[in-house]
Design an enzyme around this catalytic site. Structure first.
Site, PDB file in Angstrom:
ATOM      1  N   GLU A 237       0.820  -1.220   0.000  1.00 58.23           N
ATOM      2  CA  GLU A 237       0.000   0.000   0.000  1.00 58.23           C
ATOM      3  C   GLU A 237       0.850   1.264   0.000  1.00 58.23           C
ATOM      4  OE1 GLU A 237      -2.756   0.383   3.283  1.00 58.23           O
ATOM      5  OE2 GLU A 237      -3.548   2.273   2.513  1.00 58.23           O
TER       6      GLU A 237
ATOM      7  N   LYS B  28      -2.528  -2.065  -3.090  1.00 53.08           N
ATOM      8  CA  LYS B  28      -3.569  -1.202  -2.515  1.00 53.08           C
ATOM      9  C   LYS B  28      -3.198   0.257  -2.764  1.00 53.08           C
ATOM     10  CE  LYS B  28      -6.020  -0.183   1.786  1.00 53.08           C
ATOM     11  NZ  LYS B  28      -6.693  -0.798   2.933  1.00 53.08           N
TER      12      LYS B  28
HETATM   13  P1  13P Z   1      -9.258   4.116   4.320  1.00 52.80           P
HETATM   14  O1  13P Z   1     -10.159   3.384   3.361  1.00 52.80           O
HETATM   15  O2  13P Z   1      -9.991   4.754   5.477  1.00 52.80           O
HETATM   16  O3  13P Z   1      -8.292   5.037   3.622  1.00 52.80           O
HETATM   17  O4  13P Z   1      -8.388   3.019   5.034  1.00 52.80           O
HETATM   18  C1  13P Z   1      -7.848   2.013   4.296  1.00 52.80           C
HETATM   19  C2  13P Z   1      -6.574   1.610   4.886  1.00 52.80           C
HETATM   20  O5  13P Z   1      -6.375   0.465   5.215  1.00 52.80           O
HETATM   21  C3  13P Z   1      -5.530   2.623   5.031  1.00 52.80           C
HETATM   22  O6  13P Z   1      -4.332   1.998   5.340  1.00 52.80           O
END
Ligand code: 13P
Length: 341
Positions: A178, A220
């Site tokens: 991510e 992500k």
């Molecule tokens: P949000 O969808 O609130 O951005 O959170 C997703 C997430 O896992 C952030 O690390």
């Protein structure tokens, strides 16, 4: 490493019609969310809240492919003594775990952060596997502002993501990679587009150097959106087109699935934009959601810490899960959104 098994889990996490519930708020973040609804952040309240989400049986079964947990939650038991991990498995969903230790200030880089948590990670992964996790998450944070992001920030975070992902695969855990480019600021959508493209290019280069197998991971990313304070906002269609363009430019088709973060978009925006991407179509990966706020805001407000509100809160969660599930099929509409609410 059992790549066939990793690929199977990555495919299941991003299976069309379903997506991931990010319920891995750290103690600090969940306190902020609870403060907003007037609930004290005690271990019991955190447990009760997450327990009723995981017990929303139909939504979990039909629409939630996996749940990202925080360290406390993966060890917690429901009020009747059943481990929360078991509740998730019984609902037909896959438990996962956030393993980073948060974004910390990067030396000599004002306003920028690097995500920590690599020291001792192999041992923690082994423990989490024993507790039932099948996948992990590590979030890198990239800020847009005057003169930032710096090369140093992008490079440091990309390297950390790659080292984390390699360790996960070594331990037969699917890494969610991510790299979040934040939407804070007044920059135009084109700035988010160019920064995200650069970040993703660097991340995939580092993943390759670290010998990470793309077939056994999930990306992500953020969507390509204008800064929250930008005077010129964008249509869902423009966001969908730009996001798909950047992803096609940067993400090899060997990656089985991409699951977006919501990152501060409203619940309905996050749904509408995911749906718009599926209407544009023409991409090789499964494209789904891994939302925290966009799935949980509505149930948190409905609950407000009162046991008698649990059914309404579960209904609110089920609704968002259903709307996002439809969006992964390009079958969401504003009319369905209103009818079902
Ligand atoms: P949000 O969808 O609130 O951005 O959170 C997703 C997430 O896992 C952030 O690390």
């Amino acid at each position: 490493m059992d790549l066939a098994e990793l690929n199977k889990v990555a495919m299941a996490m991003t299976t069309p019609g379903k997506g991931i519930l990010a319920a891995d708020e750290s103690s600090g973040t969940i306190k902020k969310r609870f403060d907003a609804i007037g609930v004290e952040s005690t271990e019991e309240n955190r447990r009760d809240y997450r327990e009723f989400l995981f017990r929303t049986a139909k939504a979990m079964h039909d629409r939630i492919s996996g749940v990202i947990l925080f360290d406390e939650t993966i060890r917690q038991k429901a009020a009747n003594g059943t481990p929360l991990v078991k509740l998730i498995e019984e609902a037909g969903s896959i438990p996962g775990i956030k393993v980073d230790k948060g974004a910390k200030p990067l030396a000599f880089a004002p306003g920028e952060t690097v995500t920590e948590g690599l020291d001792g990670l192999r041992d923690r992964l082994i423990e989490y596997r024993g507790l039932g996790a099948k996948f992990c998450k590590w979030r890198a944070v990239i800020h847009i502002g005057p003169g930032i992001p710096s090369y140093d920030c992008i490079n440091s975070n990309a390297q950390a993501l790659a080292r984390y992902a390699a360790l996960c695969q070594e331990q037969d855990l699917v890494p969610i990679v991510e790299p979040e480019v934040l939407m804070d600021g007044d920059h135009p959508i084109t700035r988010c587009e160019e920064v995200t493209e650069f970040v993703l290019k660097m991340v995939f280069q580092e993943l390759y150097y670290a010998r990470v197998k793309l077939e056994g991971m999930v990306l992500k990313p953020n969507m390509i959106v204008p800064g929250m304070d930008c005077a010129t906002q964008a249509s869902d269609h423009e966001i969908a087109e730009k996001t798909i363009r950047v992803l096609k430019e940067c993400v090899p088709s060997a990656v089985p699935g991409i699951a977006f973060l919501s990152g501060g978009q409203s619940d309905v925006e996050a749904t509408a934009r995911l749906d718009a991407m599926h209407r544009v179509g023409g991409f090789p990966w499964h494209l789904t959601f891994s939302y925290g706020r966009a799935l949980q805001h509505a149930p948190q407000v409905a609950w407000s810490g009162k046991p008698e509100n649990v059914p309404a809160a579960q209904a609110a969660f089920a609704h968002r899960a259903e709307m996002n599930g439809l969006a992964t099929l390009g079958k969401w509409t504003p009319e369905i959104e209103k009818q079902a609410a």
